[in-house]
Design a protein around this motif. Structure first.
Motif, PDB file in Angstrom:
ATOM      1  N   UNK A  27      28.766  48.161  37.097  1.00  0.00           N
ATOM      2  CA  UNK A  27      27.443  47.994  36.489  1.00  0.00           C
ATOM      3  C   UNK A  27      26.492  48.998  37.128  1.00  0.00           C
ATOM      4  N   UNK A  28      25.759  49.790  36.346  1.00  0.00           N
ATOM      5  CA  UNK A  28      24.786  50.731  36.932  1.00  0.00           C
ATOM      6  C   UNK A  28      23.741  49.979  37.749  1.00  0.00           C
ATOM      7  N   UNK A  29      23.669  50.273  39.018  1.00  0.00           N
ATOM      8  CA  UNK A  29      22.757  49.538  39.902  1.00  0.00           C
ATOM      9  C   UNK A  29      22.277  50.459  41.022  1.00  0.00           C
ATOM     10  N   UNK A  30      21.032  50.283  41.405  1.00  0.00           N
ATOM     11  CA  UNK A  30      20.424  51.026  42.508  1.00  0.00           C
ATOM     12  C   UNK A  30      19.986  50.035  43.566  1.00  0.00           C
ATOM     13  N   UNK A  31      20.344  50.310  44.817  1.00  0.00           N
ATOM     14  CA  UNK A  31      19.937  49.452  45.924  1.00  0.00           C
ATOM     15  C   UNK A  31      18.683  50.024  46.588  1.00  0.00           C
ATOM     16  N   UNK A  32      17.644  49.227  46.683  1.00  0.00           N
ATOM     17  CA  UNK A  32      16.417  49.633  47.365  1.00  0.00           C
ATOM     18  C   UNK A  32      16.481  49.139  48.804  1.00  0.00           C
ATOM     19  N   UNK A  33      16.407  50.074  49.739  1.00  0.00           N
ATOM     20  CA  UNK A  33      16.461  49.717  51.160  1.00  0.00           C
ATOM     21  C   UNK A  33      15.097  49.178  51.580  1.00  0.00           C
ATOM     22  N   UNK A  34      14.918  47.912  51.445  1.00  0.00           N
ATOM     23  CA  UNK A  34      13.635  47.270  51.752  1.00  0.00           C
ATOM     24  C   UNK A  34      13.863  46.127  52.719  1.00  0.00           C
ATOM     25  N   UNK A  35      12.919  45.944  53.584  1.00  0.00           N
ATOM     26  CA  UNK A  35      12.950  44.805  54.499  1.00  0.00           C
ATOM     27  C   UNK A  35      11.512  44.393  54.760  1.00  0.00           C
ATOM     28  N   UNK A  36      11.283  43.135  55.060  1.00  0.00           N
ATOM     29  CA  UNK A  36       9.896  42.699  55.305  1.00  0.00           C
ATOM     30  C   UNK A  36       9.330  43.353  56.547  1.00  0.00           C
ATOM     31  N   UNK A  37       8.043  43.692  56.541  1.00  0.00           N
ATOM     32  CA  UNK A  37       7.425  44.307  57.727  1.00  0.00           C
ATOM     33  C   UNK A  37       7.623  43.434  58.961  1.00  0.00           C
ATOM     34  N   UNK A  38       7.857  44.087  60.103  1.00  0.00           N
ATOM     35  CA  UNK A  38       7.999  43.394  61.389  1.00  0.00           C
ATOM     36  C   UNK A  38       9.034  42.292  61.336  1.00  0.00           C
TER      37      UNK A  38
END
Length: 468
Positions: A27-38
Motif C-alpha cells: 500500500x502506498x504509504x509515507x511515514x512521518x517521523x514525528x514525536x511529541x515535544x520533550x
C-alpha cells in the motif's frame, strides 16, 4: 472516496507499526517521523512554551553574533603553570567535569599516572595514589582554569601549552597542550618509556622552538582563517585535520628558521607535525574555546556554549545559565571499531573536544570530510542528511565555514536547547574510542551522541530560573 476500487495513499503519523504493515501489503504509504515535544513531558513542554519569547530570540541572536565575531589567534607558547591563571605547581588538569581519581575511567587514570611520572613526582601507580591521598598532587578539570584538552585532556605544570587569544571580543584566552603524535600517548590513556621521553622532548626542544617561531611571526596566527580553508579541502577539523595541519606547517617552517632553530630541530619538528594529521586539533580546540567563552553569559540565551566529557560523565553549559549540568555519557554504540573490538570494550565518550561541535564544526559539518562519511552510513548523501538534521537543532549557520564537498552549505551554528528537546534530536560528536580497561589506547572512531538526559536537566534548570 467515490468507489471501492479507488487507490488509497496514506500518510502515517506516529507509531511505525501501521506503516510497516501497510508497506508489507504494497500500500502506498509515507511515514512521518514525528514525536511529541520533550517526550510528552508536560512540565518540560510548559518550560519550552515559556521560553518562546522575543527576549530569548534576541539573546540567542547576540550569542551567535559573538560566536561569529570572535577571531582567535595563536599568540604564544608557555609552560602550563606559567600560562594558566590559578594553576599550581602540584596540579594535574583533565578533561570533563570534576571527578575523583578512583571514579575516573581507566584511560584517564593512566594519563594522570603518566603525567605524574613525567613531572618526576612518582615512579608508579602506588606512588601516585599516595600523593593524591596526601594532597601533594591535586586534580581538577580544565574548564575551571580556562584550559582545554582532547580525549583524556591531561595537562601538568611543565607541559608546553598553546596560548590562544580572542582578538575581537574581550581578549579572553585559552590553553591546550600540543598533539603528542602517534604511538602510545597520554591523550589516549596509554604510555610507555617512549611516551615519557617524547613529553620531555616536547618540553625541552619542541615547546621553546614553537615559542620562538610564533614570536618571529610578529602577529598572531589566525586559527579560524586556516579552518575556513581546511573545510574547503576535506577537513571537518575534529576527526580529520589533515589539510589544516599542512597549511599550518607551511606557515610554520619559515618561522622556525627565522626563530633561529638549527636544521636538525626544524627537520624533527616538521616530521613530528607533518606525520600526524591531528596535529592542528589543539589549535582548533583553543580557538573554539575562546569563541564559546566570549559568547557565554548572555541573559536569556538558550544556546549551548560548552560540552565536555571525561569518559564517565557528560557536562553541558547553556549561555544564559550560570551552572553546569551533568549526566552519564551515552553508550559508544555508533562508532566504528578496530578488528576484535566492540561497544562492550569501550570507555565512555571522553574529551573536552566537543567544544568543536559547540562551535558548528566537527560532527556538525561532517559532510566536509568525505573520508569519514562511513561515520554516518558511508555516502555523501548520508553526510548531507546528517548536516541537515544538525541544522534543525541550531538557531543559525556560519557561512565562514562552508564545505565545498556539500555545495558550500554553511555550518550549522548555535545548538539551541529548545530545539533539541522539541525535536528529540541531540548533537553528534566526532570522536575516538578508548579501551575501557586494557591500556591499549584507541580501539575505534566514529560518532557519539550527546545524552538527552543532560539537556533535560538544563531545561529543568531554566524551569527553576523561570519559577516553573
Amino acid at each position: 472516496m467515490s468507489g471501492i476500487n479507488d487507490s488509497v495513499r496514506i500518510v502515517n503519523l506516529g507509531l511505525e507499526g501501521f506503516y510497516s504493515e501497510l508497506k508489507e501489503q504494497n500500500v502506498p504509504v509515507v511515514q512521518v517521523d514525528w514525536r511529541p515535544p520533550a517526550g510528552g513531558d508536560r512540565e518540560l513542554i510548559d518550560i519550552l512554551c515559556r521560553l518562546e519569547t522575543p527576549e530569548v530570540e534576541a539573546a540567542n541572536a547576540e550569542t551567535i553574533r559573538r560566536m561569529k565575531a570572535s577571531r582567535p589567534l595563536w599568540i604564544d607558547v608557555e609552560t602550563a603553570v606559567k600560562a594558566i591563571p590559578g594553576m599550581q605547581p602540584n596540579h594535574i588538569l583533565h578533561s570533563g567535569p570534576d571527578i575523583d581519581f578512583y571514579d575516573m575511567c581507566d584511560p584517564q587514570q593512566r594519563a594522570v599516572e603518566a603525567a605524574a611520572i613525567f613531572e618526576g613526582w612518582v615512579s608508579d601507580r602506588a606512588g601516585l595514589e599516595a600523593k593524591l591521598k596526601s594532597g601533594d598532587i591535586v586534580l581538577s578539570n580544565n574548564y575551571s582554569y580556562g584550559s582545554i584538552g582532547a580525549m583524556c585532556g591531561v595537562i601538568s605544570p611543565s607541559m608546553p601549552v598553546i596560548v590562544t587569544e580572542n582578538a575581537e571580543l574581550g581578549h579572553n584566552r585559552s590553553w591546550s597542550t600540543f598533539n603528542e603524535g602517534k604511538g602510545n600517548v597520554i591523550w589516549m590513556g596509554t604510555y610507555d618509556r617512549g611516551t615519557i621521553e617524547r613529553l620531555r622532548w616536547m618540553r625541552d626542544v619542541f615547546g621553546p622552538a614553537m615559542k620562538e617561531a610564533i614570536r618571529a611571526r610578529g602577529e598572531g596566527f589566525d586559527i579560524f582563517k586556516t579552518i575556513s580553508q581546511g573545510v574547503l579541502m576535506g577537513d571537518e577539523v575534529h576527526a580529520r585535520s589533515a589539510a589544516c595541519t599542512l597549511l599550518w606547517l607551511r606557515d610554520l617552517l619559515p618561522l622556525l628558521l627565522k626563530g633561529g632553530c638549527d636544521k636538525k630541530t626544524v627537520n624533527d619538528i616538521a616530521q613530528f607535525i607533518g606525520g600526524n594529521n591531528h596535529s592542528f586539533l589543539s589549535l582548533t580546540l583553543t580557538a573554539c574555546k575562546v569563541a564559546a567563552d566570549a559568547s557565554h553569559g548572555v541573559e536569556n540565551s538558550t544556546i549551548v556554549t560548552a560540552m565536555s566529557r571525561n569518559g564517565v560523565d557528560f557536562a553541558l553549559r547553556v549561555g544564559g545559565l550560570d551552572e553546569w549540568f551533568i549526566s552519564p555519557t551515552a553508550p559508544m554504540d555508533e562508532a566504528i571499531y578496530y578488528s576484535g573490538y566492540g561497544p562492550e570494550d569501550a570507555a565512555g565518550d571522553i574529551g573536552d573536544s566537543a567544544i568543536v561541535e559547540t562551535m558548528g564544526l566537527g560532527g556538525m559539518i561532517i559532510g566536509a570530510a568525505p573520508s569519514i562519511s562511513s561515520f554516518v552510513g558511508g555516502s555523501m548523501s548520508r553526510s548531507r542528511e546528517a548536516m541537515a538534521v544538525m541544522q534543525s537543532i541550531c538557531a543559525s549557520n556560519n557561512p565562514k565555514f562552508a564545505p565545498g564537498a556539500v555545495d558550500f552549505t554553511p555550518a550549522p551554528l548555535g545548538i539551541d536547547l529548545r530545539k533539541v528537546l522539541r525535536l528529540g534530536i541531540t548533537p553528534i560528536v566526532d570522536t575516538g574510542v578508548l579501551h575501557k580497561a586494557s591500556g591499549v589506547g584507541q580501539i575505534g572512531t566514529g560518532i557519539a551522541r550527546a545524552p538527552r538526559e543532560v539537556f533535560v536537566k538544563a531545561l529543568r534548570g531554566w524551569g527553576r530560573r523561570l519559577g516553573a
